[in-house]
Design a protein around this motif. Structure first.
Motif, PDB file in Angstrom:
ATOM      1  N   ARG B 107      -1.452   1.506 -13.749  1.00  0.00           N
ATOM      2  CA  ARG B 107      -2.057   1.998 -14.979  1.00  0.00           C
ATOM      3  C   ARG B 107      -3.475   1.475 -15.145  1.00  0.00           C
ATOM      4  N   ASP B 108      -3.945   0.678 -14.171  1.00  0.00           N
ATOM      5  CA  ASP B 108      -5.255   0.048 -14.355  1.00  0.00           C
ATOM      6  C   ASP B 108      -6.373   1.051 -14.108  1.00  0.00           C
ATOM      7  N   ARG B 109      -7.605   0.601 -14.317  1.00  0.00           N
ATOM      8  CA  ARG B 109      -8.761   1.492 -14.194  1.00  0.00           C
ATOM      9  C   ARG B 109      -9.446   1.371 -12.857  1.00  0.00           C
ATOM     10  N   GLU B 110      -8.852   0.627 -11.933  1.00  0.00           N
ATOM     11  CA  GLU B 110      -9.533   0.388 -10.666  1.00  0.00           C
ATOM     12  C   GLU B 110      -9.036   1.296  -9.549  1.00  0.00           C
ATOM     13  N   ILE B 111      -8.254   2.304  -9.907  1.00  0.00           N
ATOM     14  CA  ILE B 111      -7.689   3.179  -8.885  1.00  0.00           C
ATOM     15  C   ILE B 111      -8.804   3.891  -8.120  1.00  0.00           C
ATOM     16  N   GLU B 112      -9.769   4.456  -8.864  1.00  0.00           N
ATOM     17  CA  GLU B 112     -10.869   5.174  -8.199  1.00  0.00           C
ATOM     18  C   GLU B 112     -11.662   4.234  -7.297  1.00  0.00           C
ATOM     19  N   ALA B 113     -11.847   3.001  -7.750  1.00  0.00           N
ATOM     20  CA  ALA B 113     -12.576   2.020  -6.937  1.00  0.00           C
ATOM     21  C   ALA B 113     -11.811   1.729  -5.647  1.00  0.00           C
ATOM     22  N   ASP B 114     -10.479   1.679  -5.752  1.00  0.00           N
ATOM     23  CA  ASP B 114      -9.663   1.474  -4.548  1.00  0.00           C
ATOM     24  C   ASP B 114      -9.781   2.667  -3.601  1.00  0.00           C
ATOM     25  N   PHE B 115      -9.873   3.885  -4.177  1.00  0.00           N
ATOM     26  CA  PHE B 115     -10.077   5.070  -3.331  1.00  0.00           C
ATOM     27  C   PHE B 115     -11.349   4.879  -2.516  1.00  0.00           C
ATOM     28  N   GLN B 116     -12.431   4.458  -3.189  1.00  0.00           N
ATOM     29  CA  GLN B 116     -13.723   4.260  -2.517  1.00  0.00           C
ATOM     30  C   GLN B 116     -13.582   3.273  -1.368  1.00  0.00           C
ATOM     31  N   ARG B 117     -12.889   2.162  -1.649  1.00  0.00           N
ATOM     32  CA  ARG B 117     -12.736   1.117  -0.650  1.00  0.00           C
ATOM     33  C   ARG B 117     -11.969   1.664   0.567  1.00  0.00           C
ATOM     34  N   LEU B 118     -10.927   2.446   0.299  1.00  0.00           N
ATOM     35  CA  LEU B 118     -10.120   2.981   1.399  1.00  0.00           C
ATOM     36  C   LEU B 118     -10.851   4.085   2.158  1.00  0.00           C
ATOM     37  N   TRP B 119     -11.747   4.797   1.451  1.00  0.00           N
ATOM     38  CA  TRP B 119     -12.566   5.795   2.157  1.00  0.00           C
ATOM     39  C   TRP B 119     -13.445   5.102   3.185  1.00  0.00           C
ATOM     40  N   GLU B 120     -13.912   3.908   2.799  1.00  0.00           N
ATOM     41  CA  GLU B 120     -14.774   3.147   3.698  1.00  0.00           C
ATOM     42  C   GLU B 120     -13.955   2.673   4.904  1.00  0.00           C
ATOM     43  N   TRP B 121     -12.705   2.287   4.657  1.00  0.00           N
ATOM     44  CA  TRP B 121     -11.835   1.850   5.758  1.00  0.00           C
ATOM     45  C   TRP B 121     -11.431   3.015   6.640  1.00  0.00           C
ATOM     46  N   PHE B 122     -11.160   4.155   6.008  1.00  0.00           N
ATOM     47  CA  PHE B 122     -10.655   5.339   6.735  1.00  0.00           C
ATOM     48  C   PHE B 122     -11.563   6.537   6.460  1.00  0.00           C
ATOM     49  N   PRO B 123     -12.761   6.561   7.053  1.00  0.00           N
ATOM     50  CA  PRO B 123     -13.706   7.646   6.746  1.00  0.00           C
ATOM     51  C   PRO B 123     -13.121   9.028   7.033  1.00  0.00           C
ATOM     52  N   LEU B 125     -10.152  10.112   6.529  1.00  0.00           N
ATOM     53  CA  LEU B 125      -9.311  10.614   5.441  1.00  0.00           C
ATOM     54  C   LEU B 125     -10.175  11.247   4.352  1.00  0.00           C
ATOM     55  N   ARG B 126     -11.371  10.689   4.168  1.00  0.00           N
ATOM     56  CA  ARG B 126     -12.265  11.269   3.173  1.00  0.00           C
ATOM     57  C   ARG B 126     -12.687  12.675   3.584  1.00  0.00           C
ATOM     58  N   GLN B 127     -12.943  12.839   4.900  1.00  0.00           N
ATOM     59  CA  GLN B 127     -13.330  14.171   5.385  1.00  0.00           C
ATOM     60  C   GLN B 127     -12.206  15.186   5.181  1.00  0.00           C
ATOM     61  N   LEU B 144      -3.181   7.498   6.723  1.00  0.00           N
ATOM     62  CA  LEU B 144      -2.846   7.931   5.362  1.00  0.00           C
ATOM     63  C   LEU B 144      -1.648   7.142   4.840  1.00  0.00           C
ATOM     64  N   ALA B 145      -0.665   6.907   5.711  1.00  0.00           N
ATOM     65  CA  ALA B 145       0.519   6.158   5.285  1.00  0.00           C
ATOM     66  C   ALA B 145       0.134   4.737   4.874  1.00  0.00           C
ATOM     67  N   ILE B 146      -0.780   4.124   5.633  1.00  0.00           N
ATOM     68  CA  ILE B 146      -1.204   2.757   5.301  1.00  0.00           C
ATOM     69  C   ILE B 146      -2.003   2.765   3.993  1.00  0.00           C
ATOM     70  N   ALA B 147      -2.906   3.744   3.864  1.00  0.00           N
ATOM     71  CA  ALA B 147      -3.697   3.844   2.632  1.00  0.00           C
ATOM     72  C   ALA B 147      -2.780   4.030   1.427  1.00  0.00           C
ATOM     73  N   ARG B 148      -1.824   4.936   1.566  1.00  0.00           N
ATOM     74  CA  ARG B 148      -0.872   5.203   0.496  1.00  0.00           C
ATOM     75  C   ARG B 148      -0.153   3.914   0.094  1.00  0.00           C
ATOM     76  N   ALA B 149       0.269   3.122   1.090  1.00  0.00           N
ATOM     77  CA  ALA B 149       0.988   1.884   0.798  1.00  0.00           C
ATOM     78  C   ALA B 149       0.077   0.864   0.114  1.00  0.00           C
ATOM     79  N   LEU B 150      -1.192   0.754   0.569  1.00  0.00           N
ATOM     80  CA  LEU B 150      -2.111  -0.232  -0.015  1.00  0.00           C
ATOM     81  C   LEU B 150      -2.461   0.108  -1.456  1.00  0.00           C
ATOM     82  N   LEU B 151      -2.423   1.413  -1.798  1.00  0.00           N
ATOM     83  CA  LEU B 151      -2.775   1.831  -3.148  1.00  0.00           C
ATOM     84  C   LEU B 151      -1.770   1.338  -4.184  1.00  0.00           C
TER      85      LEU B 151
END
Lengths: 290, 236
Positions: B107-123, B125-127, B144-151
């Motif tokens: 429920r926190d507000r950092e979800i979008e920030a985490d998306f950004q961080r994971l885009w950097e890790w997995f460019p 997936l962003r494409q 994607l499975a790892i990103a999903r789990a880290l989120l």
């Protein structure tokens, strides 16, 4: 030409009803992979509940929304109390429960509210036809209501967190649990939504066909034909299928087979789709690469 | 301080089949524990037992609290993310929707920030952001499975054979990511892996499973250097 245009528009109006019921069928199918035969009976019960609200003196639209809420609760209760205990049972058990539910709700409705045919009010009262005599006020109004319901359902599933969770739970329950989704409640919500959609369809069709305990029997058949035509696992397809069946049925009734044989059209569509293209016109194709 | 995850006398099975026969193991806070063993040794079942996906007996403690017998969704809600075999992504949904589902309980507000961080890790997936997950390549799906789990912002990550079926270059990339997870996020990892060499490089502790029992355990470094263990159990 006017006759043809009127038949098409009337077909779209009834097609909207079929589309709604088809959508309700698809929602439960996606979650359970079975067709809820009792969907029509549940909608009929909802319509009687609406009539009771109206009879108790509530204004139409208050009765309308109260009925939706009550129907939603009934749908959730059916899933929790009847479907949940048999969720791991074989297919035939589910079919048995659905048929039992059909008989129980159908007869309960008759027992409580009586078997005599009753008129049901339309909120779109006006004598005569609109749009240059092409369409009645109720046809126009009920089409608008069904389209609004379909749009709301679409927006809910596409753009809300809960809608996404419900889709995830239907597609892949095991993975949904791993991200913390309470899959059991998502199924119950699906039943609630299906019952609520069915309730709207019942209230919109009752002024046309009149209210009696087996009112939805034929409609369920058309809706099933529509859902199959569009693809039983595709909500958008089922909605388009519902509208298509509505128009086809009306045209066939007016120009080809006559009103007595209209129901045959639905049966022909069902058999035709199952023989020629079992996944329906828009059946889900999952792309996957290994 | 209690271990992040601790199993005591863990038994598990499917129906009448008994798979795990009393395992004791632990994962330390921020540490990596590897479970090694041949096919059918019970590695996947161990992860499933932790996630509440199979019937268990014995104790499983997560940060000192019992989690055995809890429903899978409640285990996830406590902060245990599981990347199962077969990856557990939602193939019918888009990459974006998979990301959103990963963060479903937050429920926190950092979800979008985490998306950004994971885009950097997995460019990559962003494409593929609006593409159906089923159209991704095997490596991309594992990412994607790892990103999903880290989120989920887990304290503990359960990873089931992240290298399975992937080309060596992709495997190297995935393990690079896992090293990053361990140094940058402080998440504890319980890793099941066929590729013992790779797993032992990453892990602090390792356990060797044979038909549902632990036969060897100890610091990963020590096991890696032990010629006898390597020959008889790891086959390299």
């Amino acid at each position: 030409m006017d006759g043809l245009a009127h038949q098409i528009i009337a077909g779209i109006a009834t097609g909207g009803i079929y589309a709604s019921v088809a959508l309700a069928l698809v929602m439960i199918y996606q979650a359970t992979h079975h067709v809820n035969f009792a969907q029509g009976e549940m909608a009929t019960l909802s319509t009687y509940i609406a009539l009771s609200f109206i009879g108790a003196g509530f204004p139409y639209w208050i009765a309308f929304f109260a009925t939706i809420i009550v129907s939603f609760a009934i749908g959730v209760a059916v899933e929790r109390l009847l479907m949940r205990p048999v969720q791991h049972a074989p297919v035939l058990t589910h079919v048995g429960v659905f048929i039992g539910l059909l008989l129980i709700i159908g007869n309960l409705t008759g027992w409580i509210f009586g078997y005599t045919t009753k008129p049901f009010p339309s909120p779109f009262e006006s004598e005569g036809l609109l749009l240059g005599g092409l369409v009645s006020a109720h046809e126009l109004g009920s089409t608008a209501v069904t389209l609004a319901v379909l749009a709301l359902v679409y927006l809910f599933f596409r753009h809300t967190r809960l809608g996404l969770a419900m889709r995830a739970a239907a597609y892949n329950p095991a993975s949904a649990r791993l991200v913390g989704i309470r899959v059991g409640w998502m199924l119950a919500l699906g039943w609630g939504l299906a019952a609520a959609i069915g309730a709207v369809a019942g209230m919109m069709v009752a002024p046309v066909v009149f209210l009696e305990p087996t009112m939805m029997l034929g409609i369920l058949l058309y809706a099933f034909a529509g859902a199959l035509l569009g693809g039983i696992d595709n909500p958008m397809g089922a909605v388009l299928g519902g509208f298509t069946v509505g128009v086809l049925e009306n045209l066939a009734g007016a120009y080809v087979v006559g009103t007595e044989l209209k129901l045959t059209v639905a049966l022909i569509i069902i058999i035709g789709v199952l023989v020629v293209r079992p996944s329906g016109l828009f059946g889900r194709v999952v792309l996957s690469r290994v | 301080m209690p271990a992040l995850l601790e199993a005591k006398g863990l038994h598990a099975g499917y129906g009448p089949t008994h798979v795990l026969h009393g395992l004791d193991f632990a994962v330390e806070e921020g540490g990596v524990t590897a479970l090694l063993g041949a096919n059918g040794a019970g590695k996947t079942t161990t992860l499933r037992a932790v996630s509440g996906m199979v019937r268990t007996a014995g104790e499983i403690l997560f940060r000192g609290e019992r989690i055995d017998g809890k429903a899978t969704e409640d285990v996830a809600r406590r902060g245990i993310a599981h990347v199962p075999d077969g990856r557990g992504t939602f193939l019918e949904l888009t990459v974006e929707e998979n990301f959103r589902l990963g963060a479903y309980i937050r429920r926190d507000r950092e979800i979008e920030a985490d998306f950004q961080r994971l885009w950097e890790w997995f460019p990559r997936l962003r494409q593929r952001w609006r593409q159906q997950a089923g159209t991704l390549s095997g490596g991309e799906q594992q990412m994607l499975a790892i990103a999903r789990a880290l989120l989920l912002r887990p304290r503990l990550l359960l990873m089931d054979e992240p290298s399975f079926g992937l080309a060596p270059l992709i495997v190297e990339e995935i393990f690079g990511i896992m090293r990053r997870i361990r140094t940058e996020s402080g998440v504890g990892i319980l890793l099941v892996e066929q590729n013992a060499n790779l797993a032992l490089e990453l892990a602090d502790q390792a356990y060797l499973l044979e038909t549902g029992r632990i036969v060897v355990s100890g610091p990963a470094e020590q096991i890696r250097r032990d010629e006898a263990i390597r020959r008889s159990y790891l086959g390299y």
